[in-house]
Scaffold this active site. Structure first.
Site, PDB file in Angstrom:
ATOM      1  N   LYS A 171       0.720  -1.266  -0.086  1.00 55.16           N
ATOM      2  CA  LYS A 171       0.085  -0.108  -0.121  1.00 55.16           C
ATOM      3  C   LYS A 171       0.908   1.455  -0.014  1.00 55.16           C
ATOM      4  CE  LYS A 171      -3.539  -2.511   2.217  1.00 55.16           C
ATOM      5  NZ  LYS A 171      -4.442  -2.942   3.553  1.00 55.16           N
ATOM      6  N   ASP A 204     -10.408   2.899   4.326  1.00 54.61           N
ATOM      7  CA  ASP A 204     -11.037   1.433   4.012  1.00 54.61           C
ATOM      8  C   ASP A 204     -12.474   1.413   3.815  1.00 54.61           C
ATOM      9  OD1 ASP A 204      -8.780  -0.264   3.736  1.00 54.61           O
ATOM     10  OD2 ASP A 204      -8.650  -0.461   5.844  1.00 54.61           O
ATOM     11  N   GLN A 233      -4.105  -1.250   9.670  1.00 55.47           N
ATOM     12  CA  GLN A 233      -4.073  -2.780   8.984  1.00 55.47           C
ATOM     13  C   GLN A 233      -4.755  -3.804  10.291  1.00 55.47           C
ATOM     14  OE1 GLN A 233      -2.962  -3.216   5.962  1.00 55.47           O
ATOM     15  NE2 GLN A 233      -3.717  -5.408   6.513  1.00 55.47           N
TER      16      GLN A 233
END
Ligand code: NAP
Length: 282
Positions: free
Chosen positions: A54, A121, A98
């Protein structure tokens, strides 16, 4: 008949190019890059790889990444304190924690502290709720990628009979809502569905997000259907999907391969979400 392959890598590359152009224009207008804060707690090997991918994607596309690598001993309070600081930081447009987090940290509690405006997200209840209500929202990345893949075929979603197998909060449910928003008639199947084949065989669009290798075979699919295989199953070190590619590609009109289908879209849509968040905050 052999299905046309939906090339997720190619589509992801074109989305990243659009993202980069928007991020460069943002830099010119604001004198700073769009910023994503990435928080990794502990030393889970796979999480470390996902975070690195990412961050690399940000670096390649004119997005500033702020990496926060915390020890596994980090407390819930310390993590929440960091999130509050990042919520207030004007150089941070998106925040990503994460997952999974170490077991002593309550995932839902921690995530609920992220500002919904910076929810890179798209996992927060506020954004999921706004998606359901049809309000503007930051949506989960994999479902957004799935919609782009379906649109890339040029086939109409409006009025199509769509079946989604799997009802998780991060894939199945938001994918169903996005299909509904695009005016498909949507059926959701799950582990309690008695014989999902009764539904899958009538699907113009079939999205499979279960996590069981080869669950869907050719005879379960309608001729000419668009088949999106979200599954990521590892067998003998090899990545394979939930769809038996060999038999289904003989029946479907379009199919995503694994790897190279949905997977590459997730990071591209994450970058798109960060840009969307930054533009809304600009
Ligand atoms: P999940 O949370 O485990 O959900 C699986 C879903 O499948 C559940 O809703 C479950 O039903 C349903 N299910 C299980 N067995 C079934 C059966 N025999 N028939 C019908 N439905 C069944 O998984 P997830 O997070 O959604 O992920 C699904 C797959 O997609 C995994 O392989 C994952 O690795 C992959 N994935 C890929 C990406 C990507 O970027 N490519 C991103 C996310 C996930 P119940 O709700 O009734 O239990």
């Amino acid at each position: 008949m052999s299905a046309q392959i939906i090339d997720g890598r190619k589509i992801a590359a074109s989305i990243k190019a659009e993202v980069k152009a928007e991020a460069e224009a943002y830099l010119k207008r604001n004198g700073r890059k769009i910023g994503l804060a990435v928080i990794l707690v502990g030393d889970d090997f796979a999480s470390g790889i996902y975070v690195r991918n990412k961050i690399n994607a940000c670096n390649e596309n004119c997005i500033q990444s702020f990496s926060h690598r915390l020890p596994a001993s980090t407390t819930e309070e310390e993590l929440i304190e960091l999130i509050h600081k990042l919520n207030e930081d004007n150089t941070v447009d998106g925040i990503l924690v994460q997952l999974p987090l170490p077991s002593h940290i309550r995932q839902n509690v921690v995530l609920s502290h992220i500002s919904a405006k910076k929810d890179a997200d798209g996992f927060l209840a506020e954004n999921a709720g706004n998606l359901m209500l049809g309000n503007p929202s930051l949506n989960a990345c994999t479902p957004c990628g799935i919609i782009e893949l379906i649109k890339s075929t040029g086939c109409k979603i409006d009025g199509a009979n769509a079946v989604v197998i799997g009802r998780s909060n991060i894939v199945g449910k938001p994918t169903s809502l996005l299909l509904l928003e695009n005016h498909a008639t949507v059926t959701m199947c799950h582990s309690h569905t008695s014989n999902f084949v009764n539904f899958s065989r009538h699907a113009d669009i079939l999205v499979v997000a279960v996590g069981k290798k080869g669950l869907i075979t050719g005879e379960m699919v309608k001729k000419g259907a668009i088949v999106i295989d979200v599954g990521m199953n590892r067998e003998d070190g090899k990545l394979c999907g939930d769809v038996d590619y060999e038999s289904v590609s003989q029946v479907a009109g379009y199919i995503t391969p694994v790897p190279g289908g949905v997977g590459p879209m997730t990071i591209a849509m994450l970058l798109k979400n960060i840009v969307k968040a930054a533009l809304a905050l600009e």
